[in-house]
Write a protein that holds these residues in place. Structure first.
Motif, short mmCIF file in Angstrom:
data_model
loop_
_atom_site.label_atom_id
_atom_site.label_comp_id
_atom_site.label_asym_id
_atom_site.label_seq_id
_atom_site.Cartn_x
_atom_site.Cartn_y
_atom_site.Cartn_z
N LEU B 110 1.14 15.98 -36.13
CA LEU B 110 1.97 14.96 -35.17
C LEU B 110 3.40 15.07 -35.33
N PRO B 111 3.61 14.92 -36.50
CA PRO B 111 5.31 15.09 -36.84
C PRO B 111 5.91 16.11 -35.96
N LYS B 112 5.12 17.38 -36.10
CA LYS B 112 5.54 18.75 -35.74
C LYS B 112 5.39 18.54 -34.06
N VAL B 113 4.29 18.05 -33.64
CA VAL B 113 4.36 17.83 -32.13
C VAL B 113 5.54 17.20 -31.58
N VAL B 114 5.91 16.14 -32.58
CA VAL B 114 7.13 15.31 -32.13
C VAL B 114 8.44 16.14 -31.92
N ASP B 115 8.65 16.88 -33.21
CA ASP B 115 9.99 17.62 -33.37
C ASP B 115 9.78 19.19 -32.41
N GLY B 116 8.64 19.26 -31.83
CA GLY B 116 8.50 20.46 -30.87
C GLY B 116 8.21 21.58 -31.57
N SER B 117 8.18 21.82 -32.85
CA SER B 117 7.80 22.95 -33.85
C SER B 117 6.55 23.51 -33.43
N GLU B 118 5.77 22.64 -33.29
CA GLU B 118 4.08 22.83 -33.15
C GLU B 118 3.91 22.48 -31.52
N ILE B 119 3.29 23.44 -30.78
CA ILE B 119 2.59 23.20 -29.42
C ILE B 119 1.26 23.23 -29.48
N LEU B 120 0.67 22.42 -29.00
CA LEU B 120 -0.69 22.33 -28.97
C LEU B 120 -1.04 22.61 -27.52
N ALA B 161 1.54 28.13 -26.92
CA ALA B 161 0.81 27.36 -28.22
C ALA B 161 0.74 27.87 -29.30
N THR B 162 1.20 27.14 -30.37
CA THR B 162 0.81 27.41 -31.68
C THR B 162 -0.48 27.16 -32.56
N THR B 163 -1.09 26.19 -31.82
CA THR B 163 -2.34 25.63 -32.13
C THR B 163 -3.18 25.40 -31.06
N PHE B 164 -4.58 25.77 -31.13
CA PHE B 164 -5.53 25.48 -29.90
C PHE B 164 -6.35 24.57 -30.60
N ILE B 165 -6.78 23.54 -29.51
CA ILE B 165 -7.89 22.80 -29.67
C ILE B 165 -9.12 23.05 -28.94
N VAL B 166 -10.11 23.78 -29.57
CA VAL B 166 -11.00 24.70 -28.95
C VAL B 166 -12.52 23.86 -28.98
N SER B 167 -13.10 23.55 -27.82
CA SER B 167 -14.42 23.05 -27.65
C SER B 167 -15.30 24.14 -28.18
N ALA B 168 -16.37 23.95 -28.95
CA ALA B 168 -17.39 25.11 -29.34
C ALA B 168 -18.79 24.51 -29.79
#
Lengths: 401, 374
Positions: B110-120, B161-168
């Motif tokens: 979450l902190p990286k989502v907030v600082d924009g370095s992580e894109i989900l 995206a840097t990380t995917f949230i995948v339904s499997a």
């Protein structure tokens, strides 16, 4: 006191007062459109108590028979009445008085007019009708011909009005009349208040496609209106009536909201008449599509009413949004009537007799009567003119008066 | 507009002026003309505005202002078609983590989502039509973790995206909502192919072919992920509703402006009653659409019982209005509306994609009917 604590206090007061004043014999009593009682003394007692409390027209000033409540407070009172199985018949008993004539008198009336007319309306003792439309002046209201001549101490009125709702049982009428035939269409009109019980006034009820109706034709043959019953300035009746019609639209923005607890939903009704497939969905797929669209439109309409109320902090002024809501309400109600009839199939077409339930016979009449919604109070098209001109600022599209 | 708090009004005004300053529709046009769909400077500026933290709790660096507030920002972005991963990452992705993430996952991401370095980016759809209950992508048990195989398409912001949230699928039959699990998959572990769509934004198809993840990748509970998927999807739908509201409101404003200025037959075309009435109908539609969009977002914030119903209402009703409004935008502008030089086409193209995203109107009408018991 905070606003919420204040509303809570109003709620407590209302609850206690209703508990000790509402006659148990009247619980669940359904007031008809005319607000007529069941002839019992309990009904009359209840009307008087409500009038004394000022709840017939709760937002009006106390000196004119109201209770001086704010709109949110009045809403709390209405809810408390409904919750106790009680009711307020005064707006129906007063005809057009509480919803339209009264608010306009409050804005435009002299102190003398307010004192003479408002208490009778707020107590439900005097019923009012409105003489606006004429056979040749419907959507083009400003082309009206009924004239009022200045005869010194009185106006003498001659002409014919139509669609005067409740004219045959009203004691007073607010009428739009031409006082200067030479002036421009909208400039020679005045608004007068006149008593219905006089030799120069004759009414004839109108039968509609749905059967008997509250509407009348009203004829004025040398009828009189007193000089001190001119509402607003002479020849300025058009601005009075524009305001009055805003009050009318305001009262037509919301059909009675279905009672989620006691009333069968349209979805349930459809399942009962049409049946369901194995997966539990309605077996008529085409009807299901249209039904869901309608229910979404209905929910969007109610959400819009709530939103506009929230934005106005509960104090809804007659506003631009009223035209949008009137048209939206019309579409929702007319579609609902069409779907209800369709769902009931041939049973929904029943006109009379024991082979049809009361609900089925009513569905025909609701459908037929509902066609009037897009005509009265400024037709669907007139509302669109108002929206495009007054809200969107587009140029006038209709003939100027 | 809903009755806004002072904080919300300020935030909306900030978003409005930021968008007209930094992200007007010309920004999108320049990116499109350059064959790009992501502008790192624009993204950095959005992060600086604090919008990436609107849904994130304060202990992870966010401001936790809620969905109606985020909706105000999305509406402004929708007005000018401002391209960015804000919605995909800080709204949809953050929702999934806040709702289902473990303490470790939240602290790490979450902190990286907030600082924009992580894109989900949420990867749910597999077929041309939205059917989230039937994930075919498999996640086979592999020691303590899983091996993934399958293809996901129409993944919003999939190329950045840097990380995917995948339904499997970790259990159950193919169309069975049970047996699904949401998994975090680093972008480096998947193969992604751009899916250039009509709106010129950023979508990818991602292929999972033997990708392995550890048990720490599970968001929420194994095999019971669909409840979470649906909750996240509903939030996404309400967000798309807010963006569509902005897009259609702008299309309406452009059209109204044109009606007042374009002259034919010696007068402005808005003086013709046929067009005046059409504008009146469209304005009524816009007001009703706004109520639906705002009601869904408010329901999420309040945890209302009928949230699912209102999210479908928003997606369907605002979608219907945007559909009609985007068509009328072109029609009323006439020939100029057909030219690429004018912006109307951008709105029509964006409209169709937003309508399809997370279930089109037909999908949500069917769902709404089921929720209402028929």
């Amino acid at each position: 006191m905070t606003a919420e604590a204040n509303l809570e206090a109003v709620r407590d007061d209302a609850r206690t007062w209703i508990e000790s004043n509402f006659p148990k014999s009247l619980k669940g009593y359904e007031v008809g459109l005319e607000g007529g009682g069941d002839g019992s003394s309990d009904f009359e007692t209840w009307r008087q108590k409500l009038a004394e409390k000022g709840w017939g027209a709760p937002t009006w000033p106390k000196e004119y028979g109201g209770a001086g409540l704010s709109h949110p407070e009045a809403k709390v009172v209405a809810k408390a009445l409904a919750k106790a199985g009680a009711f307020n018949p005064i707006p129906m008993l007063a005809g057009m008085g509480v919803t339209m004539v009264g608010p306009t008198i409050l804005e435009y009336g002299t102190d003398d007019q307010k004192e003479r007319h408002l208490p009778g309306i707020a107590s439900g003792a005097v019923r009012w009708c409105l003489g606006l439309s004429e056979p040749n002046a419907g959507s083009d209201l400003a082309s009206l011909q009924t004239k009022a001549e200045d005869k010194g101490n009185r106006y003498v009125v001659n002409g014919q009005k139509v669609w005067t709702s409740g004219a045959d049982i009203s004691q007073w009428c607010g009428a739009l009349v031409r006082t200067d035939p030479e002036a421009g269409k909208r400039d020679g009109i005045s608004f007068v208040l006149l008593p219905m019980d006089q030799p120069g006034v004759e009414t004839r009820p109108i039968k509609l496609i749905s059967g008997a109706s509250p509407f009348c034709e009203t004829y004025f043959n040398d009828a009189y209106a007193e000089k001190n019953d001119l509402l607003g300035d002479v020849n300025d009746g058009w601005s009075v009536v524009k305001r009055l019609l805003q009050h009318e639209r305001q009262s037509q923005t919301s059909a009675r909201r279905p009672d989620a607890v006691t009333e069968e939903s349209l979805g349930e009704k459809a399942k009962r008449y049409v049946g369901v497939s194995k997966d539990g969905t309605l077996s008529d797929a085409d009807l299901r599509q249209r039904l869901v669209k309608h229910l979404m439109d209905e929910q969007a309409h109610y959400l819009t009413i709530s939103r506009i109320q929230a934005e106005a902090k509960g104090n809804v002024e007659v506003s631009a949004a009223a035209s949008i809501l009137k048209n939206s309400n019309t579409r929702v109600a007319q579609t609902k009537a069409e779907l209800t009839m369709e769902i009931m199939g041939s049973q929904g077409l029943g006109w009379e007799g024991d082979l049809f339930t009361e609900e089925e016979r009513n569905s025909v009449r609701e459908l037929l009567w509902g066609k009037a919604m897009s005509i009265y109070g400024g037709s669907y098209e007139v509302q669109n003119n108002i929206i495009s001109k007054n809200i969107l600022g587009l140029p006038e599209t209709t003939q100027k008066g | 507009m809903a009755a806004l708090t002072e904080e919300q009004s300020i935030l909306r005004d900030q978003a409005k002026s930021w968008v007209s300053d930094k992200g007007p529709v010309e920004t999108f046009r320049k990116l499109r003309d350059a064959g790009q769909s992501f502008d790192p400077n624009l993204w950095a500026s959005m992060v600086e505005m604090g919008w990436t933290g609107i849904l994130v709790p304060e202990q992870y660096g966010g401001s936790d202002l809620g969905y109606l507030t985020f909706g105000l920002v999305l509406e402004e972005m929708g007005r000018q078609l401002t391209p960015s991963p804000l919605f995909a990452s800080a709204y949809v992705g953050a929702s999934a983590l806040v709702l289902g993430g473990s303490e470790e996952q939240k602290t790490a991401l979450l902190p990286k989502v907030v600082d924009g370095s992580e894109i989900l980016a949420l990867a749910v759809d597999e077929a041309p039509r939205h059917r989230p209950e039937s994930a075919i992508t498999r996640a086979k048990k592999n020691g303590a973790g899983f091996t993934l195989s399958g293809t996901k398409s129409f993944v919003q912001e999939g190329m950045t995206a840097t990380t995917f949230i995948v339904s499997a699928r970790t259990g159950g039959a193919e169309t069975d909502p049970d047996g699904q699990t949401l998994l975090l998959v680093p972008a480096a572990e998947v193969q992604r192919t751009p899916m250039p769509m009509m709106d010129g934004r950023n979508y990818a198809q991602i292929t999972l072919d033997g990708t392995t993840v550890g048990p720490e990748a599970i968001i929420g509970n194994q095999d019971q992920g669909y409840t979470l998927v649906e909750t996240v999807l509903d939030r996404a739908r309400a967000g798309v509703g807010a963006e569509m509201l902005g897009t259609s409101a702008q299309a309406f404003d452009m059209t109204l402006d044109y009606l007042k200025t374009r002259e034919q037959f010696g007068k402005v075309i808005g003086s013709f009653q046929a067009l005046g009435h059409r504008a009146a109908e469209l304005f009524g539609g816009l007001e009703l659409a706004r109520s639906c969009a705002e009601a869904a977002l408010q329901a999420i914030d309040e945890g209302a019982d009928n949230t699912a119903e209102l999210c479908s209402l928003s997606k369907a009703k605002v979608g219907d209005f945007l559909h009609e409004m985007s068509n009328q935008l072109i029609q009323i502008h006439g020939g100029i509306g057909m030219t690429d030089e004018f912006d109307a086409g951008f709105y029509l193209k964006r409209a169709r994609v937003l309508e399809a995203l997370y279930g089109n109107q037909a999908y949500h009408r069917d769902r709404y009917a089921k929720l209402r018991g028929f």
